[in-house]
Motif scaffolding. Structure first.
Motif, short mmCIF file in Angstrom:
data_model
loop_
_atom_site.label_atom_id
_atom_site.label_comp_id
_atom_site.label_asym_id
_atom_site.label_seq_id
_atom_site.Cartn_x
_atom_site.Cartn_y
_atom_site.Cartn_z
N GLU A 144 0.85 -1.19 0.00
CA GLU A 144 0.00 0.00 0.00
C GLU A 144 0.89 1.24 0.00
OE1 GLU A 144 -3.30 2.25 2.86
OE2 GLU A 144 -2.08 0.58 3.63
N LYS A 145 0.60 2.18 -0.90
CA LYS A 145 1.41 3.39 -1.03
C LYS A 145 0.61 4.59 -0.54
CE LYS A 145 4.50 1.99 -4.75
NZ LYS A 145 4.17 0.56 -4.61
N VAL A 146 1.23 5.39 0.30
CA VAL A 146 0.61 6.59 0.85
C VAL A 146 1.58 7.75 0.69
CG1 VAL A 146 -0.42 7.69 2.87
CG2 VAL A 146 -0.68 5.22 2.53
N GLU A 147 1.15 8.79 -0.02
CA GLU A 147 1.98 9.98 -0.21
C GLU A 147 1.57 11.05 0.78
OE1 GLU A 147 2.34 11.45 -4.14
OE2 GLU A 147 2.70 9.49 -5.06
N ASP A 148 2.56 11.73 1.34
CA ASP A 148 2.28 12.76 2.33
C ASP A 148 3.58 13.49 2.64
OD1 ASP A 148 0.99 14.30 4.27
OD2 ASP A 148 -0.10 12.58 5.08
N ALA A 184 -1.87 -6.81 9.49
CA ALA A 184 -3.13 -6.32 10.04
C ALA A 184 -2.99 -4.93 10.62
CB ALA A 184 -3.63 -7.29 11.12
N LEU A 185 -1.79 -4.55 11.01
CA LEU A 185 -1.50 -3.21 11.53
C LEU A 185 -0.31 -2.66 10.74
CD1 LEU A 185 -2.21 -1.13 13.82
CD2 LEU A 185 -0.35 -2.18 15.14
N PRO A 186 -0.57 -2.15 9.53
CA PRO A 186 0.56 -1.71 8.69
C PRO A 186 1.31 -0.56 9.35
CG PRO A 186 -1.49 -1.87 7.42
CD PRO A 186 -1.86 -1.95 8.87
N MET A 187 2.56 -0.82 9.68
CA MET A 187 3.40 0.19 10.31
C MET A 187 4.75 0.30 9.58
SD MET A 187 2.00 1.73 12.92
CE MET A 187 3.40 2.22 13.91
N ARG A 188 5.44 -0.85 9.48
CA ARG A 188 6.73 -0.81 8.83
C ARG A 188 6.54 -0.49 7.35
NH1 ARG A 188 11.29 -5.63 8.03
NH2 ARG A 188 12.85 -4.23 7.10
N ALA A 189 7.43 0.36 6.83
CA ALA A 189 7.29 0.80 5.45
C ALA A 189 8.65 1.15 4.87
CB ALA A 189 6.36 2.00 5.37
#
Length: 432
Positions: free
Chosen positions: A249-253, A317-322
Motif C-alpha cells: 500500500e502506497k501513501v503519499e504525504d 493487520a497493523l501496517p506500520m513498517r514501510a
C-alpha cells in the motif's frame, strides 16, 4: 561535491551523546592531518593511544571507516571530521594510501553487476527451500505447543528453578526451526525470570503471547490474509523489498519525523525512525539495520522535520513498517498536535486489537510535564493523568527544556513505559 551544512552532519549522529562528543572534536587542534577530495573526507585524530585514529568518510554513501574501537556508526570521530569539513576547515588534498585503498575497494564492489531486486536465480530451488523451511517451522511450533501445554498441566509454582535454562533451550530450538521471531519472544520470556517481585505475572503474559502465535500458526490458512501476514512476520518470515515496493500500500504525504531510536549490540545495530503523515495522520516505521562495523543509512531528515515522499507499507493487520521513497528535500515543520495520556493509551489499545503482538507504539503527548513517580518519572497531562517514563531513560534534558512548563513530547510506548524521543520548545524540536 559541496560541503554539507552542520545540521545535516549532526543528523547523521547515532544519538545525542555522539553528536555532543563530535562537536568537541570539531577543532583543528584535534586533527594533525585532514584532507578532502571529490569523493571523500579523511583525517587523523589524536586519541588516548600513541597512534592517531584513521578516519575516512566516503561521501557517495555516506560510508564510514575509523580505526577507533567504537561500536557506534558513524562514530564521534567521523561526525567530528564532517563537522570540521562543513565549516570549511578541511582543505582539498591527495588521498593518503590507506584512504585511497578503502575507497577503491568500495568503488570496485559498486561496479559489480547485481541481480535486480526480487530476481531469483533458481525459482525451483527457492521454492524447495521455502517448503523445507515451512516444515521446520511447523515442527518447531508443534514442539513449542507441547511444551506450553505441559507447563499448564504442571503449573508454574516451581518454574523458577528451571525456567531460564528451559526457555534458553527452547529459544535455541526455535532458531534451529528457522523461526527467529518466536526465538526472540522466548528469549524475552527468559529475561523476565527473577526480575522483580512481579516476574511470575510478567512471565505468564509473555508465555500467553507465545501461545497465541503458536495457535495462530496452526490456523494460518483460516486467518484473514492481513492477519496471516502479521503472524508470519512475527514468526520470522521476511518480505522482499521488491515485493513491498511493487505491491505494498502506497501513501503519499509530508511525513513528520517524530523521532528515532538506535539500539546497538555486538552483532547488529538497529534503528527505528517513526513518521506521521501531516495530512493523512498515518503512522510509519522505517527500520534500518547494520552489521557490526558497518554504517546505518543516513536519516532522510532530522526529528521534527517533514520528509515529502511516499511510504510503501509491508503487509499486515497493523501496517506500520514501510519503505520511504523521498520525493523532495526535507522541510521545516511546526510543533505537532498530540494526545492526552488517556487518549494515548486508548490508541495503543486499538493497535493491540489489530496486532496483539505489537511491541512498540509511537505517541505524541501534548501539554505534559515531567514529574516524579515513585522512584522514577512520568509525563503528566493537564488532567493529572500520566504515562511512566521507561526506567533507565534519562529525564534531565526533558526537564531542562520543560522547566516546569507543559511541553509536547514524541516517544515510543511499550509495556515497560514511555521512551521520549523528541520534545518541542515552542516550535523548535529538541532531540532527547
Amino acid at each position: 561535491m559541496g560541503a554539507w551544512d552542520v545540521d545535516q552532519v549532526l543528523g547523521l549522529a547515532p544519538d545525542p551523546a555522539s553528536a555532543k562528543a563530535a562537536q568537541t572534536l570539531a577543532r583543528t587542534t584535534k586533527w594533525p592531518e585532514t584532507g578532502a577530495s571529490e569523493r571523500a573526507v579523511w583525517g587523523l585524530c589524536q586519541g588516548s593511544g600513541k597512534q592517531p585514529y584513521q578516519t575516512g568518510v566516503d561521501l557517495s554513501g555516506p560510508a564510514y571507516k575509523c580505526s577507533c574501537p567504537s561500536r557506534k556508526f558513524p562514530c564521534k570521530h567521523a561526525v567530528g571530521l564532517l563537522l570540521l569539513w562543513a565549516t570549511g576547515e578541511v582543505r582539498q588534498g591527495d588521498e593518503p594510501e590507506w584512504a585511497k585503498s578503502w575507497l577503491d575497494q568500495r568503488a570496485t564492489r559498486a561496479e559489480r553487476p547485481e541481480r535486480k531486486p526480487g530476481e531469483v536465480a533458481d525459482p525451483l530451488a527457492a521454492q524447495q527451500r521455502a517448503s523445507r523451511r515451512a516444515d521446520r517451522v511447523s515442527a518447531g511450533m508443534a514442539e513449542l505447543s507441547s511444551w506450553l501445554d505441559d507447563q499448564v498441566r504442571q503449573g508454574l509454582g516451581g518454574f523458577d528453578q528451571r525456567a531460564y535454562s528451559e526457555l534458553s533451550r527452547l529459544a535455541a530450538r526455535m532458531v534451529d526451526a528457522q523461526a527467529p521471531g518466536v526465538a526472540g519472544a522466548v528469549r524475552r520470556a527468559a529475561g523476565v525470570v527473577g526480575r522483580g517481585h512481579g516476574w511470575p505475572g510478567e512471565l505468564l503474559e509473555e508465555l500467553s503471547l507465545i501461545h497465541l502465535i503458536v495457535s495462530a500458526h496452526a490456523r494460518l490458512a483460516d486467518l484473514p490474509p492481513s492477519l496471516a501476514d502479521t503472524v508470519q512476520a512475527r514468526i520470522g518470515w521476511t518480505v522482499e523489498t521488491a515485493r513491498v515496493l511493487a505491491e505494498g500500500e502506497k501513501v503519499e504525504d509530508d511525513w513528520l519525523v517524530l523521532g528515532r531510536v538506535v539500539e546497538p549490540d555486538d552483532r547488529l545495530t538497529v534503528r527505528r525512525v517513526w513518521l506521521r503523515g501531516a495530512t493523512t495522520g498515518r503512522l510509519g516505521l522505517i527500520l534500518s539495520f547494520a552489521a557490526a562495523g558497518r554504517p546505518l543509512d543516513p536519516l532522510p531528515a532530522r526529528p521534527g522535520e517533514y520528509v515529502p515522499g511516499a511510504l510503501s507499507y509491508y503487509p499486515g493487520a497493523l501496517p506500520m513498517r514501510a519503505l520511504l521513497t523521498q520525493t523532495a528535500p526535507r522541510l521545516p515543520a511546526p510543533r505537532p498536535t498530540g494526545f492526552t495520556a488517556r487518549q494515548a493509551l486508548a490508541s495503543y489499545v486499538e493497535s493491540l486489537a489489530a496486532d496483539p503482538w505489537n511491541e512498540r507504539w509511537p505517541l505524541v503527548l501534548q501539554d505534559v510535564r515531567p514529574a516524579r513517580c515513585g522512584e522514577g518519572w512520568a509525563l503528566v497531562d493537564q488532567a493529572g493523568d500520566g504515562l511512566e517514563i521507561l526506567p533507565g531513560a534519562d529525564p534531565l534534558k526533558l526537564l531542562a527544556v520543560s522547566a516546569g512548563e507543559p511541553v509536547t513530547v514524541a516517544g515510543e510506548w511499550n509495556r515497560a513505559g514511555f521512551r521520549p524521543m523528541t520534545c518541542w520548545h515552542g516550535d523548535r524540536p529538541v532531540i532527547l
